[in-house]
Structures are given as structure tokens and as C-alpha cells.
Design an enzyme around this catalytic site. Sequence first.
Site, PDB file in Angstrom:
ATOM      1  N   SER A   1      72.880  -1.020 -74.100  1.00  0.00           N
ATOM      2  CA  SER A   1      72.448  -1.869 -73.923  1.00  0.00           C
ATOM      3  C   SER A   1      70.869  -2.465 -75.138  1.00  0.00           C
ATOM      4  O   SER A   1      71.750  -2.231 -76.677  1.00  0.00           O
ATOM      5  CB  SER A   1      71.051  -2.350 -72.650  1.00  0.00           C
ATOM      6  OG  SER A   1      70.824  -3.896 -72.357  1.00  0.00           O
ATOM      7  N   THR A   2      70.017  -3.190 -75.311  1.00  0.00           N
ATOM      8  CA  THR A   2      69.121  -3.298 -76.147  1.00  0.00           C
ATOM      9  C   THR A   2      69.153  -2.077 -77.261  1.00  0.00           C
ATOM     10  O   THR A   2      68.860  -1.130 -77.276  1.00  0.00           O
ATOM     11  CB  THR A   2      67.590  -3.761 -75.852  1.00  0.00           C
ATOM     12  OG1 THR A   2      67.747  -4.369 -74.897  1.00  0.00           O
ATOM     13  CG2 THR A   2      67.477  -3.598 -77.180  1.00  0.00           C
TER      14      THR A   2
ATOM     15  N   HIS B   1      75.776  -4.414 -72.714  1.00  0.00           N
ATOM     16  CA  HIS B   1      75.352  -5.946 -72.067  1.00  0.00           C
ATOM     17  C   HIS B   1      75.272  -6.742 -73.725  1.00  0.00           C
ATOM     18  O   HIS B   1      74.909  -6.370 -74.444  1.00  0.00           O
ATOM     19  CB  HIS B   1      74.007  -5.504 -71.609  1.00  0.00           C
ATOM     20  CG  HIS B   1      73.362  -4.236 -70.580  1.00  0.00           C
ATOM     21  ND1 HIS B   1      72.979  -3.892 -70.588  1.00  0.00           N
ATOM     22  CD2 HIS B   1      74.586  -4.053 -69.429  1.00  0.00           C
ATOM     23  CE1 HIS B   1      72.892  -2.922 -68.908  1.00  0.00           C
ATOM     24  NE2 HIS B   1      73.756  -2.872 -69.049  1.00  0.00           N
TER      25      HIS B   1
ATOM     26  N   MET C   1      66.924  -1.101 -71.858  1.00  0.00           N
ATOM     27  CA  MET C   1      65.956  -1.184 -71.013  1.00  0.00           C
ATOM     28  C   MET C   1      66.124  -0.800 -69.681  1.00  0.00           C
ATOM     29  O   MET C   1      67.482  -1.384 -69.482  1.00  0.00           O
ATOM     30  CB  MET C   1      65.178  -2.952 -71.393  1.00  0.00           C
ATOM     31  CG  MET C   1      63.969  -3.182 -70.357  1.00  0.00           C
ATOM     32  SD  MET C   1      62.737  -1.847 -70.581  1.00  0.00           S
ATOM     33  CE  MET C   1      61.501  -1.953 -70.130  1.00  0.00           C
TER      34      MET C   1
ATOM     35  N   ASP D   1      69.854   0.079 -65.626  1.00  0.00           N
ATOM     36  CA  ASP D   1      71.433   0.445 -65.234  1.00  0.00           C
ATOM     37  C   ASP D   1      71.940   1.856 -65.933  1.00  0.00           C
ATOM     38  O   ASP D   1      71.743   2.198 -67.085  1.00  0.00           O
ATOM     39  CB  ASP D   1      71.832  -1.011 -66.162  1.00  0.00           C
ATOM     40  CG  ASP D   1      73.208  -1.347 -65.799  1.00  0.00           C
ATOM     41  OD1 ASP D   1      73.958  -0.511 -65.007  1.00  0.00           O
ATOM     42  OD2 ASP D   1      74.048  -1.502 -66.859  1.00  0.00           O
TER      43      ASP D   1
END
Length: 350
Positions: free
Chosen positions: A170-171, A196, A289, A292
Site C-alpha cells: 500500500s502506501t 492499493h 498502513m 490488509d
Amino acid sequence: MALLKKVIRVMVVDDSAVARSYIISGLSARTNIQVVGYAVNAADAQRKVQEIRPDVITLDVEMPDMSGIDLLKKLLPVFQVPVILVSSLNLRVFDALDAGAVDFVRKPDGSQSKDEFINTLTQKIVVSAYAKVRTSYPARIAQASTAADDVPLLGTKLALDQMVIGLGASTGGTEATLEVMKRLPADIPAMVIVQHMPPGFTKMYAERLDRLCAMQVREAVDGDELCRGLALVAPADLQCRVVRIGNRYRVACKPGDKVSGHRPSVDVLFQSMAGTVKDKMAGIIMTGMGHDGSDGLLAMRRAGAYTIGQDKESSVVYGMPMVAFDIGAVQIQASCENIAGVLLRHLKSL
């Protein structure tokens, strides 16, 4: 990863008066955000940032005279401030992420409301306020991790054509995942990647990986067959699963509810692999973050997969890999520069 409660001081940089106005008004309505200044172009931002000293900057990518990318290259080596890109559907967003931006949000284009845009931007600002800012990956570590790349996987004891590797991020994940992928050989076993990302960007991201990496990379299409030398990127806004049809594996990319707050969800991919893949498999969870992918990776490990988590030091946000490690889903932790070497050594031991 628990976030401390504080008011985040934000500087808005955008050459469009209309965009600046709705970003400033939207963020100012949030109790945990204070807009402490704005800039009308990159040069203006360069002059003001030293005085304002914001916690986070929102930055338009396309601006006259000096682009957001050029500003990042000048700014980040001096001021280690997290930057969120506010961009239209544009390939240059990945160049800006490469230059050190933490994350990005797509400007409203009619497919989402301004309220949805401000909600997403707010969430990313909160995460980025606690993120690590980087300007480059360490060359020393990168060089040390490339030795395993020189040996092809062909000729290993296991016929790896039926092996599946899942990767979730993700991030901070767009560039961290690239650091892994570009160190893997062209004949890597089949891979499925969940990153993501807003709609429209997953296809561009897959094309970027395809240009920079040895294996073939493309955005997944429902029904695509998994095969050696191919990495599939899960399309934005669809849930992506590995399914078995006969003796072959394919991906199913379908609409569905968000899982662990995301669509596509790393948990959905990993859980499908844990229940479906009957041969060898590996799971990799990277910077991001939240949680998930942690439960899915644990299910994979319990089903016999080899599992790797990105370490704290190299993670932009040590959230997803931390939760996975804490619940016992991760067998080994490594930096994003060394994950490829760890994976290849495991594959060659099979």
C-alpha cells in the site's frame, strides 16, 4: 500501527485557484488538519516552505515553469517533509513517487465527488504525517542483494511452472515493489500483485513495471492464466483471486465489497491462494498502513507457503508488515532491496 492524535499542519501547492480553494476549504473543515499556508507554483512553495515548516505538503504534479517533480528533487534533500501528490490521470505521478513523494490522490474528474476526494486526501495526509520520507534507496544494500539475480531459476530441482507468488503493498509500495521486481529474473514463477491504487493507475503502473523489469508485467484481466515469467497487477476497484481450473491457475477479477478497507484487497488475494494453490507458493507483504494482508498471509503460511515481510527500516509505513509479523504470519523479514534475494534463495532450495 496506532497514530498519535495531533493536528497536522498542511501546506497546499497548486497553480489552479479553483483546485486550491476546494482543497483548502475541504481540509480546513477537518478537526485534525490545519492548513497553514499555500503556494501558487513550485517556486512560491520553495520560498515559503522554510518559513511555514508544514507536517505534510499536498502537491500538484503539473505546474508551469517548475513541475512538482522538479520541486520534489530540490525540496526533499533539504526538508524531509512528507508529500502527497494531487494529480490527474497522468503517468508522471510515478516519476514523482520515484522522486520521494509518499502517496498520491487522483483529482476529481466526475467519477467521484469532491467530498470523496477530500475524504481520501485526508486519510492519506494522516498516514503520511507519520511516514518515512526517502529520496533514494541505499545503493550499498541494493548492490549487495543482486548476487542471486545472476543465476536463472531454470534447472532448479522443482518444476516451478505451477508455483504462485503473491505480493501485497500500500502506501510507499509502488517504488518498494519496483525495488523487488527489478531484481527478479525473467523466468520468475507466476506472480500476482495487489497495490492499493485508484482506478486508471493500475494499468499505467503495470506498464511501468513491464518497462523496468525483466519479466512480463501487465494489468490482470478476469480469466488470465498464471504462467512463469508473468506478473499480473490486480486492477483497481475489483477483487482479485487465484482460482484453479483443471490443472492450471487463473485470476478472477470481480466486483465485490471492500475487504480490510480495500478493493482490491491483499487479504482477498492471499486467502484465495491459501485455499486454492496446491503446489508451492510464496507470499510477500510490504509497506502500507493498516492490516490488509496480515490474516491472508497467516492463512498462506499455515497452508505451507514461504512468507516474507518488509522490515521496519525500509518501510515508508510499517503497518501492514508489522501486523503480519506480530501475528506470526511472516517467516522472515528483509528490506525491500533484499527481499528478491531472499525469495530467490528460497526458490533455488526447492
